[in-house]
Scaffold this motif. Structure first.
Motif, short mmCIF file in Angstrom:
data_model
loop_
_atom_site.label_atom_id
_atom_site.label_comp_id
_atom_site.label_asym_id
_atom_site.label_seq_id
_atom_site.Cartn_x
_atom_site.Cartn_y
_atom_site.Cartn_z
N VAL A 43 12.52 -9.94 -0.24
CA VAL A 43 13.25 -10.53 -1.36
C VAL A 43 13.21 -12.06 -1.28
CG1 VAL A 43 15.56 -10.85 -2.36
CG2 VAL A 43 14.76 -8.55 -1.77
N SER A 44 13.41 -12.58 -0.07
CA SER A 44 13.39 -14.03 0.14
C SER A 44 12.00 -14.60 -0.16
CB SER A 44 13.80 -14.35 1.58
OG SER A 44 13.71 -15.73 1.83
N LEU A 45 10.97 -13.93 0.32
CA LEU A 45 9.59 -14.39 0.09
C LEU A 45 9.24 -14.37 -1.39
CD1 LEU A 45 7.91 -12.57 3.08
CD2 LEU A 45 7.96 -15.05 2.77
N ASN A 46 9.73 -13.35 -2.08
CA ASN A 46 9.49 -13.27 -3.52
C ASN A 46 10.12 -14.46 -4.24
OD1 ASN A 46 10.76 -12.33 -6.31
ND2 ASN A 46 8.85 -11.18 -6.02
N ARG A 47 11.33 -14.79 -3.86
CA ARG A 47 12.03 -15.91 -4.49
C ARG A 47 11.35 -17.24 -4.19
NH1 ARG A 47 18.02 -13.52 -3.03
NH2 ARG A 47 18.30 -12.30 -4.96
N GLN A 48 10.64 -17.29 -3.07
CA GLN A 48 9.89 -18.50 -2.71
C GLN A 48 8.53 -18.57 -3.40
OE1 GLN A 48 9.57 -18.83 1.60
NE2 GLN A 48 11.61 -17.96 1.85
N GLY A 49 8.18 -17.51 -4.11
CA GLY A 49 6.87 -17.47 -4.75
C GLY A 49 5.76 -17.05 -3.81
N ARG A 50 6.11 -16.48 -2.65
CA ARG A 50 5.09 -16.11 -1.67
C ARG A 50 4.72 -14.63 -1.73
NH1 ARG A 50 6.89 -18.25 4.03
NH2 ARG A 50 4.73 -17.69 4.53
N LEU A 51 5.42 -13.86 -2.56
CA LEU A 51 5.05 -12.47 -2.83
C LEU A 51 4.99 -12.29 -4.34
CD1 LEU A 51 7.01 -10.04 -0.46
CD2 LEU A 51 4.64 -10.77 -0.32
N GLY A 52 4.31 -11.25 -4.75
CA GLY A 52 4.25 -10.95 -6.18
C GLY A 52 5.28 -9.90 -6.52
N PHE A 53 4.82 -8.78 -7.03
CA PHE A 53 5.72 -7.69 -7.43
C PHE A 53 6.44 -7.12 -6.21
CE2 PHE A 53 6.59 -3.21 -8.11
CZ PHE A 53 7.29 -3.22 -9.31
N TYR A 54 7.77 -6.95 -6.33
CA TYR A 54 8.51 -6.31 -5.24
C TYR A 54 9.72 -5.57 -5.79
CZ TYR A 54 10.95 -5.25 -0.97
OH TYR A 54 11.58 -4.56 0.04
N ALA A 55 9.88 -4.32 -5.34
CA ALA A 55 11.03 -3.49 -5.71
C ALA A 55 11.91 -3.29 -4.47
CB ALA A 55 10.56 -2.14 -6.24
N GLY A 80 5.37 5.87 -5.08
CA GLY A 80 5.59 5.03 -6.23
C GLY A 80 5.69 3.59 -5.74
N TYR A 81 5.93 2.67 -6.65
CA TYR A 81 5.89 1.25 -6.27
C TYR A 81 7.03 0.83 -5.34
CZ TYR A 81 8.95 1.15 -10.41
OH TYR A 81 9.94 1.41 -11.34
N ARG A 82 8.13 1.58 -5.29
CA ARG A 82 9.22 1.21 -4.38
C ARG A 82 9.03 1.78 -2.98
NH1 ARG A 82 13.82 -0.69 -6.41
NH2 ARG A 82 13.46 0.47 -8.35
N ASP A 83 8.04 2.65 -2.83
CA ASP A 83 7.92 3.44 -1.61
C ASP A 83 6.99 2.86 -0.56
OD1 ASP A 83 9.65 5.54 -2.69
OD2 ASP A 83 7.99 5.88 -4.07
N VAL A 84 6.99 1.55 -0.44
CA VAL A 84 6.16 0.88 0.56
C VAL A 84 6.62 1.20 1.99
CG1 VAL A 84 5.43 -1.38 1.44
CG2 VAL A 84 5.43 -0.94 -1.02
N ALA A 97 0.59 -4.36 3.19
CA ALA A 97 1.68 -4.11 2.25
C ALA A 97 2.04 -5.41 1.51
CB ALA A 97 2.90 -3.58 2.99
N PHE A 98 2.01 -6.52 2.23
CA PHE A 98 2.28 -7.81 1.59
C PHE A 98 1.15 -8.19 0.62
CE2 PHE A 98 4.99 -8.71 5.48
CZ PHE A 98 6.18 -8.61 4.79
N LEU A 99 -0.08 -7.87 1.01
CA LEU A 99 -1.21 -8.16 0.11
C LEU A 99 -1.13 -7.31 -1.15
CD1 LEU A 99 -4.20 -8.51 2.60
CD2 LEU A 99 -3.10 -10.33 1.30
N PHE A 100 -0.68 -6.06 -1.02
CA PHE A 100 -0.49 -5.21 -2.20
C PHE A 100 0.49 -5.87 -3.16
CE2 PHE A 100 2.58 -2.29 -4.14
CZ PHE A 100 1.76 -1.70 -5.09
N SER A 101 1.57 -6.41 -2.62
CA SER A 101 2.56 -7.07 -3.46
C SER A 101 1.97 -8.28 -4.18
CB SER A 101 3.76 -7.51 -2.61
OG SER A 101 4.68 -8.25 -3.37
N ARG A 102 1.03 -8.92 -3.54
CA ARG A 102 0.40 -10.11 -4.14
C ARG A 102 -0.72 -9.75 -5.12
NH1 ARG A 102 -0.27 -14.12 1.15
NH2 ARG A 102 1.97 -14.47 1.50
N GLY A 103 -1.05 -8.47 -5.22
CA GLY A 103 -2.12 -8.06 -6.12
C GLY A 103 -3.51 -8.25 -5.55
N HIS A 104 -3.58 -8.47 -4.23
CA HIS A 104 -4.87 -8.66 -3.57
C HIS A 104 -5.52 -7.30 -3.36
CE1 HIS A 104 -7.88 -9.87 -0.64
NE2 HIS A 104 -7.52 -11.14 -0.78
N THR A 251 13.69 -4.46 -9.73
CA THR A 251 12.60 -5.21 -9.13
C THR A 251 13.01 -6.68 -9.14
OG1 THR A 251 11.35 -5.79 -11.14
CG2 THR A 251 10.92 -3.61 -10.16
N MET A 252 12.18 -7.51 -8.52
CA MET A 252 12.46 -8.95 -8.50
C MET A 252 11.90 -9.65 -9.72
SD MET A 252 14.29 -9.27 -5.89
CE MET A 252 14.37 -11.06 -5.82
#
Length: 347
Positions: A43-55, A80-84, A97-104, A251-252
């Motif tokens: 959640v913190s990384l998402n708010r920093q712009g360092r992750l993409g989609f996150y549930a 599903g998308y929340r089940d990382v 898992a982090f790369l998946f969130s970034r769309g890589h 989601t974030m």
């Protein structure tokens, strides 16, 4: 509702208490604590712009990890998308898992020996996929099952009924888990369906449905273990409805739960926190301490930091990567585009 531990961590259903060793019990707690730290950091990384989609997953650790712990490595998880967390504990490297969130694209390149699919973004589509995977396992004579997850919102999708009906008809070895966290984004579960429970929807597919206390990790484990045994015995799929609560937003991506949830409801579910409940149970058996928990927290922070660095160090995705990865044999018009973008990227 099937339950083993009440909110105070007391055993209320001795007959259903799963046969887990002390080490298993401690491992379950370690995984839930680790996942809670992972969630806070994500959640913190998402708010920093360092992750993409996150549930966010806080509040659903018992539902997610109790069910995954009842599986064997040869079983398949179709998330599903929340089940990382489930696929990470099944073996997906954390940095992926982090790369998946970034769309890589590398985030979706599942290691060949790992029996998971990349998280499904289309709500409910994984139910149909699981029916197919489970039927494939049956036809190949595999001694394994396929499990999938969706939320209460996913249970309102046509794919939910189609997948269950297909799997039930062919007695495919599938487990369908609906994590009823009370809200499909902002719509309360009670406004999505006139049915009293989601578990009873299994009747229409001719399969068993069980409503489980999703904040009770031992109940979830026991219910999943029973569903897995049924599947392997050729008795077909099971629908598990785990009653739980997500403490964060859907989601974030801009969701604000204060617009549709009351503080009283939040407080009510905070008292049922799966980590607090299981901690009390383990402490009553002298199996857990604050020192042990702090060690897990420190380890989680260290490993998450290393995984983020590995994700950061992964070569950035290029448009040419996207074109190359979409097809085994490129059609002529994409060959031209590939050369065009390779030339641009080389400058």
């Amino acid at each position: 509702m099937f339950q083993v531990l009440n909110e105070e961590g007391e055993v209320v259903n001795k007959e259903a208490l799963p046969d887990l060793s002390d080490e298993d019990l401690k491992e379950l707690m370690k995984r839930m604590v680790y996942t809670r730290i992972f969630d806070q950091r994500a959640v913190s990384l998402n708010r920093q712009g360092r992750l993409g989609f996150y549930a966010p997953v806080a509040g659903q650790e018992a539902s997610m990890l109790g069910s995954q712990y009842a599986l064997e490595q040869k079983d398949w998880i179709i998330p599903g998308y929340r089940d990382v967390p489930q696929i990470v504990w099944h073996g997906l490297p954390l940095y992926q898992a982090f790369l998946f969130s970034r769309g890589h694209f590398h985030g979706g390149q599942i290691p060949e020996e790992l029996n998971v699919l990349s998280p499904q973004i289309i709500i409910g589509a994984q139910i149909v996929q699981t029916a197919g995977v489970a039927l494939g396992l049956k036809k190949k004579g595999k001694d394994s099952v396929a499990i999938t997850y969706t939320g209460d919102g996913g249970a309102s999708q046509g794919d939910f009924y189609e997948g269950m009906n297909f799997a039930g008809s062919f007695k495919a070895p599938a487990i369908f888990v609906v994590q009823n966290n009370q809200f499909a984004i902002s719509v309360p579960a009670g406004e999505q369906t006139a049915a009293k429970t989601i578990a009873q929807k299994a009747v229409a597919a001719g399969i068993p449905g069980v409503q489980v206390d999703g904040m009770d990790v031992l109940a979830v484990y026991a219910a999943t273990q029973e569903a897995r045994s049924r599947a392997l015995n050729g008795e077909g799929p099971t629908l598990l409805e785990t009653l739980c609560y997500r403490y964060g937003p859907h989601t974030m991506a801009g969701d604000d739960p204060t617009r549709y949830r009351t503080s009283d409801l939040d407080d009510e579910w905070e008292k049922r926190d799966p980590l607090v409940r299981f901690r009390k149970y383990l402490e009553s058996k002298d199996l857990w301490s604050e020192e042990q928990e702090n060690e897990v927290v420190d380890k989680a922070k260290e490993e998450i930091k290393a995984a983020i660095k590995e994700a950061d160090d992964t070569p950035k995705q290029k448009v040419s990567d996207l074109i190359e990865n979409m097809h085994e044999v490129l059609p002529p018009h994409l060959k031209d585009q590939l050369e065009e973008y390779r030339e641009k990227e080389s400058k």
